[in-house]
Design a protein around this motif. Structure first.
Motif, PDB file in Angstrom:
ATOM      1  N   GLU A   1       0.775  -1.077  -0.055  1.00  0.00           N
ATOM      2  CA  GLU A   1       0.195  -0.009   0.095  1.00  0.00           C
ATOM      3  C   GLU A   1       1.009   1.346  -0.048  1.00  0.00           C
ATOM      4  N   MET A   2       0.411   2.375  -0.307  1.00  0.00           N
ATOM      5  CA  MET A   2       1.020   3.527  -0.509  1.00  0.00           C
ATOM      6  C   MET A   2       0.958   4.162   1.172  1.00  0.00           C
ATOM      7  N   ARG A   3       1.857   4.351   1.624  1.00  0.00           N
ATOM      8  CA  ARG A   3       2.272   4.780   3.102  1.00  0.00           C
ATOM      9  C   ARG A   3       1.359   6.125   3.231  1.00  0.00           C
ATOM     10  N   ASP A   4       1.539   7.071   2.861  1.00  0.00           N
ATOM     11  CA  ASP A   4       1.191   8.252   3.190  1.00  0.00           C
ATOM     12  C   ASP A   4      -0.312   8.547   3.277  1.00  0.00           C
ATOM     13  N   TRP A   5      -1.018   7.422   2.440  1.00  0.00           N
ATOM     14  CA  TRP A   5      -2.350   7.666   2.550  1.00  0.00           C
ATOM     15  C   TRP A   5      -2.788   7.020   3.917  1.00  0.00           C
ATOM     16  N   TYR A   6      -2.116   6.206   4.646  1.00  0.00           N
ATOM     17  CA  TYR A   6      -2.525   5.615   5.971  1.00  0.00           C
ATOM     18  C   TYR A   6      -2.244   6.654   7.102  1.00  0.00           C
ATOM     19  N   PHE A   7      -1.099   7.543   6.849  1.00  0.00           N
ATOM     20  CA  PHE A   7      -0.591   8.565   7.689  1.00  0.00           C
ATOM     21  C   PHE A   7      -1.138   9.860   7.749  1.00  0.00           C
ATOM     22  N   ASN A   8      -2.132   9.952   6.761  1.00  0.00           N
ATOM     23  CA  ASN A   8      -2.766  11.201   6.709  1.00  0.00           C
ATOM     24  C   ASN A   8      -2.026  12.295   6.141  1.00  0.00           C
ATOM     25  N   VAL A   9      -1.216  12.001   5.330  1.00  0.00           N
ATOM     26  CA  VAL A   9      -0.171  13.240   4.617  1.00  0.00           C
ATOM     27  C   VAL A   9      -0.996  13.891   3.600  1.00  0.00           C
ATOM     28  N   PRO A  10      -1.120  15.375   3.584  1.00  0.00           N
ATOM     29  CA  PRO A  10      -1.715  15.873   2.701  1.00  0.00           C
ATOM     30  C   PRO A  10      -1.483  15.593   1.115  1.00  0.00           C
ATOM     31  N   TYR A  11      -2.401  15.668   0.453  1.00  0.00           N
ATOM     32  CA  TYR A  11      -2.194  15.047  -0.871  1.00  0.00           C
ATOM     33  C   TYR A  11      -1.030  15.832  -1.458  1.00  0.00           C
ATOM     34  N   GLU A  12      -0.575  16.989  -1.555  1.00  0.00           N
ATOM     35  CA  GLU A  12       0.211  17.712  -2.163  1.00  0.00           C
ATOM     36  C   GLU A  12       1.855  17.359  -1.690  1.00  0.00           C
ATOM     37  N   GLN A  13       1.916  16.630  -0.512  1.00  0.00           N
ATOM     38  CA  GLN A  13       3.094  16.362   0.127  1.00  0.00           C
ATOM     39  C   GLN A  13       3.244  14.735  -0.046  1.00  0.00           C
ATOM     40  N   LYS A  14       2.113  13.982  -0.624  1.00  0.00           N
ATOM     41  CA  LYS A  14       2.446  12.639  -0.564  1.00  0.00           C
ATOM     42  C   LYS A  14       3.816  11.971  -1.395  1.00  0.00           C
ATOM     43  N   SER A  15       4.417  11.231  -0.930  1.00  0.00           N
ATOM     44  CA  SER A  15       5.612  10.554  -1.261  1.00  0.00           C
ATOM     45  C   SER A  15       5.444   9.107  -2.250  1.00  0.00           C
ATOM     46  N   LEU A  16       6.365   8.538  -2.954  1.00  0.00           N
ATOM     47  CA  LEU A  16       6.316   7.086  -3.378  1.00  0.00           C
ATOM     48  C   LEU A  16       6.500   6.156  -2.240  1.00  0.00           C
ATOM     49  N   ARG A  17       6.653   6.267  -0.956  1.00  0.00           N
ATOM     50  CA  ARG A  17       6.719   5.230   0.061  1.00  0.00           C
ATOM     51  C   ARG A  17       5.739   4.288   0.090  1.00  0.00           C
TER      52      ARG A  17
END
Length: 195
Positions: free
Chosen positions: A136-152
């Motif tokens: 899964e894409m990490r940042d979706w689970y950690f509520n990172v704002p969309y503009e700051q999402k990474s490819l982790r």
């Protein structure tokens, strides 16, 4: 005695002035902070905010690994699946170098809505009631704002409602046999409609 008082008096007066100055600074600082708070607009909850809040619930998510290297992470999750005998399901997602994990653009059926994009796994089980492994894409689970999402990306070892902590702990114990750095994290997950 008078000489001694005369020597102390200037020091005492200076200390009084410093004390009054510090009290004034502290008072005025809190006064400015209160005025600033009054100037800030209050956030009003919209109907959408209310719907999202009501459809969001806490879940225990087991995270068995993390990386931005898709090929390596996929090998790790497949290895974990083989060793632990826990099903791995990629849910049909593919890796795009610019976007990360996405639904294939040529997908047909219900996933057509998501073709070329990603939406996080929200449920622990599939139709056959197996709480499976997935990437899964990490940042979706950690509520990172969309503009700051990474490819982790992360290896999700299972998702359990907050009422099933014992089952989550058992799964974590099983995964830790092979990947001792795996951990459990309680996360808010939106469970409402996404169509």
């Amino acid at each position: 005695m008078i000489q001694r008082d005369a020597q102390i008096s200037p020091i005492f007066n200076a200390m009084k002035r410093i004390a009054f100055f510090l009290l004034f600074v502290l008072w005025s600082g809190s006064s400015f902070a209160q005025r600033d708070e009054k100037l800030q607009p209050k956030k009003v909850e919209t109907a959408t905010d209310s719907m999202v809040r009501q459809a969001t619930s806490d879940h225990f998510v087991i995270i068995a690994g993390e990386s931005s290297d898709y090929i390596w992470l996929k090998q790790v999750v497949q290895d974990l699946s083989t060793k632990s005998r826990i099903l791995y399901n990629d849910e049909g997602l593919i890796f795009d170098r610019k976007l990360g994990l996405i639904w294939p653009p040529d997908t047909s059926g219900n996933a057509d809505l998501y073709a070329g994009s990603y939406f996080m796994r929200r449920y622990g089980t599939m139709l056959d009631s197996v709480n499976y492994l997935s990437l899964e894409m990490r940042d979706w689970y950690f509520n990172v704002p969309y503009e700051q999402k990474s490819l982790r990306m992360i290896i999700v070892g299972g998702i359990y409602p907050d009422t099933e902590k014992k089952a989550a702990d058992e799964r974590l114990k099983e995964i830790k046999k092979y990947y001792p750095t795996a951990y459990l994290r309680k996360l808010p997950i939106y469970m409402g409609c996404i169509h």
